[in-house]
Design a protein around this motif. Structure first.
Motif, PDB file in Angstrom:
ATOM      1  N   SER A  19       0.790  -0.787  -0.243  1.00  0.00           N
ATOM      2  CA  SER A  19      -0.168  -0.244   0.271  1.00  0.00           C
ATOM      3  C   SER A  19       0.661   1.216   0.139  1.00  0.00           C
ATOM      4  O   SER A  19       1.928   1.491   0.313  1.00  0.00           O
ATOM      5  CB  SER A  19      -1.112  -0.551   1.182  1.00  0.00           C
ATOM      6  OG  SER A  19      -1.678   1.210   1.286  1.00  0.00           O
TER       7      SER A  19
ATOM      8  N   ALA B 248      -2.248   5.518   1.925  1.00  0.00           N
ATOM      9  CA  ALA B 248      -3.692   4.482   2.502  1.00  0.00           C
ATOM     10  C   ALA B 248      -3.521   3.221   3.365  1.00  0.00           C
ATOM     11  O   ALA B 248      -4.432   3.007   3.686  1.00  0.00           O
ATOM     12  CB  ALA B 248      -4.142   3.744   1.852  1.00  0.00           C
TER      13      ALA B 248
ATOM     14  N   VAL C 108      -3.431  -2.190  -2.194  1.00  0.00           N
ATOM     15  CA  VAL C 108      -4.652  -0.535  -2.423  1.00  0.00           C
ATOM     16  C   VAL C 108      -3.767   0.300  -3.571  1.00  0.00           C
ATOM     17  O   VAL C 108      -2.742   0.467  -3.331  1.00  0.00           O
ATOM     18  CB  VAL C 108      -4.058  -0.094  -1.042  1.00  0.00           C
ATOM     19  CG1 VAL C 108      -5.138   1.226  -0.680  1.00  0.00           C
ATOM     20  CG2 VAL C 108      -4.723  -1.574  -0.107  1.00  0.00           C
ATOM     21  N   ARG C 109      -4.671   0.430  -4.119  1.00  0.00           N
ATOM     22  CA  ARG C 109      -4.885   1.896  -5.028  1.00  0.00           C
ATOM     23  C   ARG C 109      -5.449   2.419  -5.266  1.00  0.00           C
ATOM     24  O   ARG C 109      -6.355   2.255  -5.266  1.00  0.00           O
ATOM     25  CB  ARG C 109      -4.041   1.336  -6.385  1.00  0.00           C
ATOM     26  CG  ARG C 109      -2.795   0.616  -6.686  1.00  0.00           C
ATOM     27  CD  ARG C 109      -2.541  -0.188  -7.648  1.00  0.00           C
ATOM     28  NE  ARG C 109      -1.250  -0.268  -8.385  1.00  0.00           N
ATOM     29  CZ  ARG C 109      -1.103  -1.005  -9.252  1.00  0.00           C
ATOM     30  NH1 ARG C 109      -1.930  -0.796 -10.599  1.00  0.00           N
ATOM     31  NH2 ARG C 109      -0.230  -1.807  -9.154  1.00  0.00           N
ATOM     32  N   LEU C 110      -5.739   3.675  -6.239  1.00  0.00           N
ATOM     33  CA  LEU C 110      -6.949   3.855  -6.133  1.00  0.00           C
ATOM     34  C   LEU C 110      -7.526   3.775  -7.134  1.00  0.00           C
ATOM     35  O   LEU C 110      -6.398   2.934  -7.934  1.00  0.00           O
ATOM     36  CB  LEU C 110      -6.636   5.892  -7.179  1.00  0.00           C
ATOM     37  CG  LEU C 110      -5.448   6.766  -6.164  1.00  0.00           C
ATOM     38  CD1 LEU C 110      -5.039   8.127  -6.623  1.00  0.00           C
ATOM     39  CD2 LEU C 110      -6.525   7.136  -5.018  1.00  0.00           C
TER      40      LEU C 110
ATOM     41  N   TYR D 296      -9.412   5.581  -2.939  1.00  0.00           N
ATOM     42  CA  TYR D 296      -8.812   4.005  -2.695  1.00  0.00           C
ATOM     43  C   TYR D 296      -9.370   2.546  -2.772  1.00  0.00           C
ATOM     44  O   TYR D 296     -10.775   2.738  -1.883  1.00  0.00           O
ATOM     45  CB  TYR D 296      -7.605   3.599  -1.442  1.00  0.00           C
ATOM     46  CG  TYR D 296      -6.804   5.398  -1.585  1.00  0.00           C
ATOM     47  CD1 TYR D 296      -5.900   5.203  -2.080  1.00  0.00           C
ATOM     48  CD2 TYR D 296      -6.944   6.112  -0.254  1.00  0.00           C
ATOM     49  CE1 TYR D 296      -4.729   5.835  -1.607  1.00  0.00           C
ATOM     50  CE2 TYR D 296      -5.972   6.544  -0.425  1.00  0.00           C
ATOM     51  CZ  TYR D 296      -4.902   6.755  -0.891  1.00  0.00           C
ATOM     52  OH  TYR D 296      -4.139   7.734  -0.722  1.00  0.00           O
TER      53      TYR D 296
END
Length: 297
Positions: A100, A104, A145-147, A272
Motif C-alpha cells: 500500500s 492509504a 491498495v491503489r486509487l 482507494y
C-alpha cells in the motif's frame, strides 16, 4: 508411490479390519469383486500373500499383520493432518500480506487491520509501504491498495474509501498578497509548489477539470518536494499554492490555515480500493479483512 498404490493399501486395510470383503466393500462404497481385484493386485506387486481367504472368513497372513501394523498409524496421522487443514479453512487464522501507499496505509488500512488482529489473535498481517506499482502476484502479496482508476482490469477491486478530490490551496497570507486564481490559466502567473512523483520521478501535472473538460496544468515555483507533508508545511509558510488530495488537507482547511481555490475545477475521482487476483481462493482470514475494509459510506 503412485496414486493408485495408496488406494490399494487403504483397500487392504479395510478388509483386514472388517475381516470380510463384503463388509469392507460396503464401507468403501465399491463392489466385492472390485475390492478383491485390488487386493490381488497389491499382493502381486508385493509378491506376498497378505490375506488367507476361505468360504467362511478372511484372515491376515504374517505379512498382512505386519503391513497393517505399519499402515494404521500412518493413515491415522494423515487423517489427523487433513483434519487440521480443515480447521485452518474454518478458523480465521494465517498470514495476510498487503502492499500500500503510505497515505492509504495510515488513513484506512492500518486502523482496520488493528481491529482485525485484536478480534482474531491467530491472524497475522504484514503491510509493505511502497509508492511504486507492485506486481502483487509476482511478489507474493495477497492484495494491494491503489486509487480505483489505477487498478488493473484483471483484478478484483473492493472500494475501501470515499471518492477523493485534488484540491488547490494556499495560506490566507499568500492569497492576500498574490490574489486568488479564477481559472486554471491563472496558475501560470502564481508561485506554485511542485510535487515530485515518487513512482516515476517526474513532476505532477495538476489534474483539473469542469463540465467534462479535463486538463493537466504544469505549474512552476520556487519549491519542489516529493513529500506531501513537507509541501503542506511550505504552503502553510506562504511559499505558494499546492495541489494535494483533500484527505491530506482537511485538518488545515478546517482550521482555516489553508484556503481552497478553484474548487469548481477540482472534480472528484474514485478513492482507494483494495485489489487482489480474481483467481485467489479467499481464506477465512482474508474474507474477514474484506468485510472490515468494505466502504459503507
Amino acid at each position: 508411490m503412485k496414486r493408485d498404490e495408496l488406494g490399494d493399501l487403504v483397500a487392504f486395510l479395510a478388509v483386514y479390519e472388517e475381516r470380510s470383503f463384503t463388509r469392507a466393500a460396503a464401507r468403501l462404497g465399491t463392489s466385492q469383486s472390485a475390492l478383491s481385484h485390488t487386493v490381488k493386485r497389491l499382493e502381486s506387486r508385493l509378491a506376498l500373500r497378505l490375506l488367507s481367504r476361505t468360504t467362511r472368513n478372511v484372515a491376515p497372513t504374517e505379512a498382512g499383520e505386519k503391513l497393517a501394523e505399519a499402515l494404521r498409524p500412518a493413515l491415522d496421522d494423515i487423517e489427523a493432518r487433513l483434519g487440521s487443514l480443515a480447521a485452518l479453512r474454518e478458523r480465521p487464522a494465517g498470514n495476510i500480506r498487503i502492499t500500500s501507499s503510505r497515505d492509504a496505509a495510515r488513513q484506512i488500512l492500518f486502523p482496520k487491520v488493528c481491529e482485525l488482529m485484536r478480534e482474531h489473535p491467530d491472524i497475522n498481517v504484514e503491510i509493505a509501504v511502497d509508492h511504486r506499482f507492485t506486481d502483487i502476484v509476482a511478489e507474493r502479496f495477497d492484495a494491494g491498495v491503489r486509487l480505483g482508476e489505477s487498478v488493473e482490469k484483471d483484478m478484483i477491486a473492493l472500494r475501501i474509501g470515499p471518492d477523493m478530490r485534488m484540491l488547490v490551496v494556499g495560506s490566507p497570507a499568500f492569497l492576500a498578497a498574490h490574489g486568488r486564481p479564477g481559472t486554471p490559466a491563472d496558475l501560470t502567473r502564481q508561485n506554485c509548489i511542485n510535487l515530485r512523483l515518487a513512482t516515476l520521478g517526474g513532476l505532477y501535472a495538476w489534474e483539473l477539470g469542469r463540465d467534462d473538460r479535463a486538463m493537466n496544468v504544469k505549474v512552476a515555483g520556487q519549491f519542489t518536494c516529493n513529500d506531501p507533508e513537507m509541501i503542506i508545511e511550505a504552503a502553510l509558510a506562504g511559499l505558494g499554492l499546492c495541489c494535494l488530495p483533500d484527505q491530506h488537507l482537511k485538518p488545515w482547511i478546517d482550521s482555516g490555515e489553508l484556503v481552497p481555490v478553484l474548487e469548481d475545477w477540482c472534480p472528484s475521482f474514485p478513492g482507494y480500493h483494495l485489489y487482489y487476483p480474481s483467481r485467489l481462493q479467499a481464506s477465512p482470514a482474508f474474507a474477514l479483512l474484506l468485510a472490515k475494509l468494505r466502504w459503507r459510506g
